[in-house]
Design a protein around this motif. Structure first.
Motif, PDB file in Angstrom:
ATOM      1  N   LEU A  13       0.829  -1.203   0.000  1.00  0.00           N
ATOM      2  CA  LEU A  13       0.000   0.000   0.000  1.00  0.00           C
ATOM      3  C   LEU A  13       0.863   1.252   0.000  1.00  0.00           C
ATOM      4  O   LEU A  13       0.592   2.215  -0.748  1.00  0.00           O
ATOM      5  N   ASP A  17       0.845   3.921  -3.037  1.00  0.00           N
ATOM      6  CA  ASP A  17       0.433   5.287  -2.719  1.00  0.00           C
ATOM      7  C   ASP A  17       1.552   6.278  -3.039  1.00  0.00           C
ATOM      8  O   ASP A  17       1.295   7.402  -3.482  1.00  0.00           O
ATOM      9  N   LEU A  45      -6.556  -5.909  -0.520  1.00  0.00           N
ATOM     10  CA  LEU A  45      -6.512  -4.451  -0.392  1.00  0.00           C
ATOM     11  C   LEU A  45      -7.577  -3.791  -1.260  1.00  0.00           C
ATOM     12  O   LEU A  45      -8.190  -2.790  -0.874  1.00  0.00           O
ATOM     13  N   LYS A  50      -8.788   0.030  -0.641  1.00  0.00           N
ATOM     14  CA  LYS A  50      -7.546   0.776  -0.462  1.00  0.00           C
ATOM     15  C   LYS A  50      -6.739   0.901  -1.743  1.00  0.00           C
ATOM     16  O   LYS A  50      -5.862   1.765  -1.839  1.00  0.00           O
TER      17      LYS A  50
END
Length: 355
Positions: A13, A17, A45, A50
């Motif tokens: 993640l 990101d 995820l 996410k």
């Protein structure tokens, strides 16, 4: 020590990101884990909202990166099948029609008859930008099959296996697949012969494909379980039917086996081999169906013999359509893997009689 899954997913993640988007293969290399592991993490995820998944690409929900460029073959699906495998022609046509109805182009690639031929073809066409892959690897042996599992699982596009069912629990267990229920096909053949009164049955079959191995295993299992079957035996259906062509053929000729077992019926795979075996039986003085009833398996040319052969007909076109439908569902975002098995049919003709 293996990294805990929660920690690994947090690293994925953070990486996505930070960049906006990342390739699954790059994440697997950075984390030193398999592509399959990253795919599973990414799926969790994505389900939690996410991340956003694409074909081989993961995008951040916070700061989406630029969309990858659309390549010329973005709406093309590749099909890879073995050379000289007429059995799959109807499956290919079924898949092509289904894909065309969905506005997608099917591109056919033929793998030559050498070990490992499918891998460089598949990797090249995936790199060229196809959006999915339908594949029927040759898999002459179980070892050759196992050797292909890892690289197939690591391809960056959705993959669906056509007329192939990987070993349960393998890295490909969650790969979509559509195939004929060959166990049921063998059940139909034996049940038909037993219903006609046959009690001694032989199988003359190939041993150089997943289908052949399934049929041989199913025949032995069913013959042993049917109390009506008094005796049975198995032999190769053709000189080139062995999984390892370097091993000398020591199988008993089918006419000799029929006489030694006292068989009144035989199941023969494939039906091309079945037509040739019927000719050999005739030369040996064994008439079909007067002396021996025959059920062929495949039904590609079984009706064309001088005695049209009763045959088990796999749903070849339906398998092709199901394979394409599985891929279309995967491209539409379906997450749950599916393994489809379609029942074949018994086509009764002139090669089987009541005893």
């Amino acid at each position: 020590m293996r990294e805990p899954g929660d920690d690994r997913r947090q690293r994925i993640l953070a990486a996505v990101d930070g960049r906006g988007q990342a390739r699954v293969t790059d994440l697997a290399a950075e984390l030193d884990v398999s592509v399959v592991t990253v795919r599973r993490d990414v799926e969790q995820l994505a389900m939690a909202g996410k991340l956003a998944r694409g074909h081989g690409v993961v995008r951040s929900m916070r700061s989406p990166g630029p969309q990858p460029p659309v390549r010329p073959q973005q709406a093309a699906v590749a099909l890879v099948i073995p050379e000289r495998h007429a059995y799959l022609d109807e499956a290919v046509n079924g898949a092509r029609e289904t894909l065309a109805a969905a506005g997608m182009r099917a591109v056919l690639h033929i793998a030559p008859r050498v070990a490992g031929a499918e891998r460089p073809i598949a990797e090249r066409i995936v790199a060229d930008g196809v959006c999915g892959l339908l594949i029927a690897p040759r898999w002459r042996t179980s070892a050759a099959e196992e050797a292909d599992y890892e690289w197939l699982a690591e391809l960056d596009v959705p993959v669906v296996l056509m007329e192939r069912r990987p070993r349960p629990g393998s890295v490909l267990h969650e790969t979509d697949s559509a195939c004929t229920d060959h166990w049921y096909g063998m059940h139909l053949a034996i049940d038909h012969l037993v219903g006609l009164g046959h009690r001694r049955i032989v199988l003359a079959a190939r041993d150089d494909s997943p289908t052949a191995r399934t049929l041989r295993s199913a025949f032995e299992e069913i013959a042993m379980a049917r109390r009506e079957v008094e005796d049975w035996a198995v032999t190769l259906s053709a000189p080139d039917a062995c999984a390892d062509p370097s091993v000398p053929d020591t199988s008993v000729p089918v006419a000799e086996l029929i006489r030694s077992v006292g068989a009144t019926a035989a199941v023969m795979h494939s039906d091309v081999d079945a037509l040739m075996l019927v000719q050999r039986l005739d030369e040996a003085g064994i008439r079909v169906p007067r002396d021996c009833s025959v059920v062929a398996y495949d039904d590609v040319v079984a009706p064309m013999g001088s005695t049209p052969l009763t045959a088990i007909a796999p749903p070849k076109a339906e398998v092709g359509r199901a394979t394409a439908e599985l891929l279309l569902a995967r491209l539409a975002g379906t997450n749950r893997p599916r393994r489809v098995a379609i029942a074949p049919e018994l086509k009764i003709r002139n090669s089987t009689l009541i005893v």
